[in-house]
Design a protein around this motif. Sequence first.
Motif, PDB file in Angstrom:
ATOM      1  N   ALA A  65       0.838  -1.203   0.000  1.00 33.59           N
ATOM      2  CA  ALA A  65       0.000   0.000   0.000  1.00 33.59           C
ATOM      3  C   ALA A  65       0.874   1.254   0.000  1.00 33.59           C
ATOM      4  O   ALA A  65       0.561   2.239  -0.673  1.00 33.59           O
ATOM      5  N   CYS A  66       1.977   1.194   0.750  1.00 30.37           N
ATOM      6  CA  CYS A  66       2.885   2.348   0.798  1.00 30.37           C
ATOM      7  C   CYS A  66       3.508   2.596  -0.574  1.00 30.37           C
ATOM      8  O   CYS A  66       3.684   3.743  -0.991  1.00 30.37           O
ATOM      9  N   ILE A  67       3.861   1.529  -1.262  1.00 25.80           N
ATOM     10  CA  ILE A  67       4.460   1.666  -2.591  1.00 25.80           C
ATOM     11  C   ILE A  67       3.439   2.316  -3.541  1.00 25.80           C
ATOM     12  O   ILE A  67       3.769   3.260  -4.266  1.00 25.80           O
ATOM     13  N   GLY A  68       2.202   1.839  -3.494  1.00 24.13           N
ATOM     14  CA  GLY A  68       1.164   2.423  -4.343  1.00 24.13           C
ATOM     15  C   GLY A  68       0.950   3.884  -4.026  1.00 24.13           C
ATOM     16  O   GLY A  68       0.860   4.732  -4.927  1.00 24.13           O
TER      17      GLY A  68
ATOM     18  N   ALA B 198       1.897   7.190  -6.306  1.00 26.92           N
ATOM     19  CA  ALA B 198       0.863   8.166  -6.666  1.00 26.92           C
ATOM     20  C   ALA B 198       1.261   9.583  -6.263  1.00 26.92           C
ATOM     21  O   ALA B 198       0.515  10.526  -6.500  1.00 26.92           O
ATOM     22  N   GLY B 199       2.421   9.715  -5.622  1.00 27.27           N
ATOM     23  CA  GLY B 199       2.929  11.051  -5.314  1.00 27.27           C
ATOM     24  C   GLY B 199       2.698  11.518  -3.899  1.00 27.27           C
ATOM     25  O   GLY B 199       2.913  12.684  -3.583  1.00 27.27           O
ATOM     26  N   ALA B 200       2.251  10.612  -3.006  1.00 28.62           N
ATOM     27  CA  ALA B 200       1.973  11.007  -1.621  1.00 28.62           C
ATOM     28  C   ALA B 200       3.186  10.774  -0.732  1.00 28.62           C
ATOM     29  O   ALA B 200       3.895   9.773  -0.901  1.00 28.62           O
ATOM     30  N   ARG B 201       3.406  11.668   0.222  1.00 27.45           N
ATOM     31  CA  ARG B 201       4.438  11.429   1.247  1.00 27.45           C
ATOM     32  C   ARG B 201       3.907  10.317   2.153  1.00 27.45           C
ATOM     33  O   ARG B 201       2.836  10.437   2.735  1.00 27.45           O
ATOM     34  N   THR B 202       4.675   9.228   2.248  1.00 26.05           N
ATOM     35  CA  THR B 202       4.140   8.001   2.834  1.00 26.05           C
ATOM     36  C   THR B 202       5.085   7.429   3.883  1.00 26.05           C
ATOM     37  O   THR B 202       6.297   7.401   3.684  1.00 26.05           O
ATOM     38  N   MET B 203       4.501   6.964   5.000  1.00 26.58           N
ATOM     39  CA  MET B 203       5.309   6.340   6.047  1.00 26.58           C
ATOM     40  C   MET B 203       4.638   5.058   6.534  1.00 26.58           C
ATOM     41  O   MET B 203       3.441   4.859   6.368  1.00 26.58           O
ATOM     42  N   THR B 204       5.427   4.198   7.164  1.00 27.31           N
ATOM     43  CA  THR B 204       4.909   3.039   7.865  1.00 27.31           C
ATOM     44  C   THR B 204       5.902   2.746   8.987  1.00 27.31           C
ATOM     45  O   THR B 204       6.820   3.531   9.226  1.00 27.31           O
ATOM     46  N   ALA B 205       5.711   1.650   9.703  1.00 23.02           N
ATOM     47  CA  ALA B 205       6.647   1.263  10.766  1.00 23.02           C
ATOM     48  C   ALA B 205       6.520  -0.233  10.937  1.00 23.02           C
ATOM     49  O   ALA B 205       5.444  -0.799  10.738  1.00 23.02           O
ATOM     50  N   THR B 206       7.642  -0.878  11.313  1.00 16.29           N
ATOM     51  CA  THR B 206       7.565  -2.320  11.545  1.00 16.29           C
ATOM     52  C   THR B 206       8.757  -2.796  12.343  1.00 16.29           C
ATOM     53  O   THR B 206       9.558  -2.007  12.848  1.00 16.29           O
ATOM     54  N   CYS B 207       8.885  -4.112  12.465  1.00 14.51           N
ATOM     55  CA  CYS B 207      10.061  -4.746  13.052  1.00 14.51           C
ATOM     56  C   CYS B 207      10.048  -6.237  12.723  1.00 14.51           C
ATOM     57  O   CYS B 207       9.038  -6.771  12.278  1.00 14.51           O
ATOM     58  N   SER B 208      11.172  -6.858  12.937  1.00 14.96           N
ATOM     59  CA  SER B 208      11.326  -8.311  12.947  1.00 14.96           C
ATOM     60  C   SER B 208      10.548  -9.045  11.860  1.00 14.96           C
ATOM     61  O   SER B 208      10.748  -8.801  10.671  1.00 14.96           O
TER      62      SER B 208
ATOM     63  N   ALA C  24      10.496  -8.884   7.799  1.00 13.06           N
ATOM     64  CA  ALA C  24      10.781 -10.067   6.980  1.00 13.06           C
ATOM     65  C   ALA C  24       9.648 -10.298   5.974  1.00 13.06           C
ATOM     66  O   ALA C  24       9.901 -10.646   4.819  1.00 13.06           O
ATOM     67  N   LEU C  25       8.418 -10.080   6.402  1.00 13.62           N
ATOM     68  CA  LEU C  25       7.278 -10.290   5.507  1.00 13.62           C
ATOM     69  C   LEU C  25       7.226  -9.223   4.403  1.00 13.62           C
ATOM     70  O   LEU C  25       6.706  -9.449   3.327  1.00 13.62           O
ATOM     71  N   MET C  26       7.804  -8.060   4.695  1.00 12.83           N
ATOM     72  CA  MET C  26       7.855  -6.990   3.697  1.00 12.83           C
ATOM     73  C   MET C  26       8.932  -7.230   2.646  1.00 12.83           C
ATOM     74  O   MET C  26       8.994  -6.486   1.659  1.00 12.83           O
ATOM     75  N   TRP C  27       9.773  -8.211   2.881  1.00 13.70           N
ATOM     76  CA  TRP C  27      11.059  -8.293   2.191  1.00 13.70           C
ATOM     77  C   TRP C  27      10.992  -8.072   0.684  1.00 13.70           C
ATOM     78  O   TRP C  27      11.701  -7.229   0.144  1.00 13.70           O
ATOM     79  N   GLU C  28      10.122  -8.812  -0.017  1.00 12.95           N
ATOM     80  CA  GLU C  28      10.133  -8.668  -1.480  1.00 12.95           C
ATOM     81  C   GLU C  28       9.689  -7.261  -1.891  1.00 12.95           C
ATOM     82  O   GLU C  28      10.140  -6.735  -2.893  1.00 12.95           O
ATOM     83  N   MET C  29       8.799  -6.667  -1.075  1.00 15.00           N
ATOM     84  CA  MET C  29       8.319  -5.332  -1.425  1.00 15.00           C
ATOM     85  C   MET C  29       9.362  -4.254  -1.138  1.00 15.00           C
ATOM     86  O   MET C  29       9.364  -3.197  -1.759  1.00 15.00           O
ATOM     87  N   LEU C  30      10.261  -4.516  -0.165  1.00 16.62           N
ATOM     88  CA  LEU C  30      11.324  -3.542   0.138  1.00 16.62           C
ATOM     89  C   LEU C  30      12.143  -3.256  -1.120  1.00 16.62           C
ATOM     90  O   LEU C  30      12.478  -2.099  -1.410  1.00 16.62           O
ATOM     91  N   TYR C  31      12.467  -4.314  -1.828  1.00 20.37           N
ATOM     92  CA  TYR C  31      13.295  -4.169  -3.029  1.00 20.37           C
ATOM     93  C   TYR C  31      12.558  -3.397  -4.124  1.00 20.37           C
ATOM     94  O   TYR C  31      13.170  -2.697  -4.924  1.00 20.37           O
ATOM     95  N   ILE C  32      11.233  -3.558  -4.144  1.00 18.64           N
ATOM     96  CA  ILE C  32      10.454  -2.861  -5.163  1.00 18.64           C
ATOM     97  C   ILE C  32      10.359  -1.377  -4.821  1.00 18.64           C
ATOM     98  O   ILE C  32      10.489  -0.511  -5.690  1.00 18.64           O
ATOM     99  N   ALA C  33      10.195  -1.078  -3.528  1.00 15.94           N
ATOM    100  CA  ALA C  33      10.137   0.330  -3.098  1.00 15.94           C
ATOM    101  C   ALA C  33      11.415   1.067  -3.495  1.00 15.94           C
ATOM    102  O   ALA C  33      11.361   2.182  -4.019  1.00 15.94           O
TER     103      ALA C  33
ATOM    104  N   PHE D  41      11.744   1.340  -7.385  1.00 16.70           N
ATOM    105  CA  PHE D  41      10.876   2.399  -7.917  1.00 16.70           C
ATOM    106  C   PHE D  41      11.368   3.780  -7.468  1.00 16.70           C
ATOM    107  O   PHE D  41      10.831   4.785  -7.899  1.00 16.70           O
ATOM    108  N   ARG D  42      12.360   3.782  -6.583  1.00 16.80           N
ATOM    109  CA  ARG D  42      12.951   5.026  -6.065  1.00 16.80           C
ATOM    110  C   ARG D  42      11.895   5.862  -5.337  1.00 16.80           C
ATOM    111  O   ARG D  42      11.754   7.077  -5.571  1.00 16.80           O
ATOM    112  N   LEU D  43      11.179   5.195  -4.440  1.00 15.28           N
ATOM    113  CA  LEU D  43      10.117   5.853  -3.686  1.00 15.28           C
ATOM    114  C   LEU D  43      10.639   6.261  -2.310  1.00 15.28           C
ATOM    115  O   LEU D  43      11.192   5.437  -1.579  1.00 15.28           O
ATOM    116  N   PRO D  44      10.456   7.511  -1.941  1.00 10.87           N
ATOM    117  CA  PRO D  44      11.073   8.028  -0.711  1.00 10.87           C
ATOM    118  C   PRO D  44      10.267   7.709   0.549  1.00 10.87           C
ATOM    119  O   PRO D  44       9.886   8.609   1.296  1.00 10.87           O
TER     120      PRO D  44
END
Lengths: 112, 409
Positions: B65-68, B72-82, B86-95, B98-101
Amino acid sequence: MKRKLNGPADRPGTAGPAVVGWQEMPRGCVILNPGNALEYQTGDWRSFRPVWDENLCIHCLRCWIFCPDDSIVVRDGTMVGIDYDHCKGCGICARECPPKVGAIEMQKESGA
Amino acid sequence: MGQKVALTGNEAAAFAMRQIDPDVVAAYPITPQTEIVQHFSSFVHDGRVRTEFVTVESEHSAMSACIGSAAAGARTMTATCSQGLALMWEMLYIASAFRLPLVMPVVNRALSGPINIHCDHSDAMGARDSGWIQLYSESAQEVYDNLIQAVRIAEHAQVHLPVMVCQDGFVTSHGLENLEIEPDEAVRAFVGEYRPEYHLLDPERPITMGPLALQNAYFEARRQLAAAMHEAKPVILAVAREFEALTGRSYGFFEAYRMADAELVAVALNSTAGTLKEAVDELRRQGTRAGLLKPRVFRPFPWEEMADALTRPGIRAVAVLDRADTNSTLGGPLFNDVRAALFDAGRRPPVKNYIYGLGGRDVSFAELVSVFGDLRATARDGGTDTPVTYLGVQPRRSGELAAAGTRRR
C-alpha cells in the motif's frame, strides 16, 4: 524454418544491448513517454495467425470488442484488417466471430 | 529552540510522524513497534494529522500500500520490526527500485527462530542489501531527530530512496527518556512540502512505473540505484548541517566518542553505544585510552570516512560489536563491512568481532569493559587467531544446575 528469436536492439524490453544508459534512464526505470507499447511488436510471438475474409465479414465488430491487444483495425466503424505487428494469435477474434459468419480463420504460421 | 519532554523511543517516533504529518500511513502492528502505530492512529482519530491512515492485514500489504501511495505522489510512512520486516522483504526491493522516498521506523527485534520478541539487529541486517538507506539511533532523541532528517534525505532529488530509521526494541522503544523536541511549525517547515518530479496520478504527464526490464534494461536500473546510494552520502551530511542549524544537535555518518587520542576502539550500533560510553569513561578513569565509534549511517556504508577514523596512527586495536550474525563463520555484518573498509589502508589495526545480545540477551557494563581488556591483549600480541567471539553466551550450565539441585535437596 526455424523461428527467429528476438534480434538485438530491435525489440524494447527484450534481449540485446542496453536500450538506455544508466545515467540517462529516467529515475526508477520509469517510462515517461505514454503509448510506447506500440513500439513493442509482439506479433512474432504468434504460432497461429487470424486470417480475415472481407467478403464474409458483417462488421459486427465483436472481434474488435474482444481483442485483448487492440489488433483489430477499424476505420469509420468498419473492420479493415488485422495488425499483425501486435496480434499474438490468441484466436479470441476467430472464436467470437459469429459461427454463421465465420469470417476469421486461424491458420498455422509457416515458421511455427 | 526545543522543549524538553519525556518520551519512549516509540512515542518519539510517533511524535515525529505527527509533526511530519505524512499524506498516507499504511501500517500493521507488531511487538515492539505496536505503540508507534497505536499512538499515530490516536493522532489520526483526534484529527491532529491530515494523514490517510490505511489499516492493512499484513506487513506485505502495508509495504504494498505504501508503494502504491508513494508512486501516486503522496508522502508516505509506515513502521515495523522483525517478522513484519521479513514479511515486507520482497516489497522492500520494489520500493527502492521504484525510487520511492518512504520513511519507516524499524524497532529492531530478533528474527524467529526460536521465536523471540526482544532486541537484536537481525531484522534490519536482513534488509541490508535492499537498497534502503539505514539510519541507526542510540536514544529516543536520535529516533526523533533521524526520522525528521530521513524525510529530507529520502525525498532529495539526487537520492529518492526509502529510509529506515532503526532503534533497539524495548531497550529504546519502551524506555522513557528525556529529549528535546522542536515546535510543530519548525518541523513542518524543515520537511517542507513533497513535490515529486513525476507520479502516477498526474493526468498531464502519464507515466509507467514498474515496467518489465529484462537483459537490456535491468542492469542499468540497478546501476542507477547504486549511484543514488553514493549521492545519498553528501545529502545526508547537508541535511544534518541544516538540522543542526535548526536544533543545535549535530549529526554525521557516525559519532566519534573520545576518539581523538584513543588506542582501543569499540564500534557498535544503537543503544549499546550508550553503555559503551560509560565503559569508555570508566576505562579512561583507570588510564586506558578507550574510544567509541558509533555508526549512524549503515547504508550507504561510509567506508572511506570509517577507514580514516580507524586507521589513525594511535589506534592499536578495534572491536566491532554485532547484534546479528551472518552465519558465514566469519562474524557479523558490521564487522565484515568495517574490516573490508580497512583492507586497503596501508597500516591498519587488528579488528576483532564480538557478537552479543542476540534475542535481547542483556549486555552488561562489565562485559563491555572486558572487551577492552581483550583489545589490550590483542594490541600487545598483535593480530588474533580468534577473530569472532560470542560475548555473553552460555556454553554450559549443567554442572552449576546440578550443584544447585544438590543444595536444594
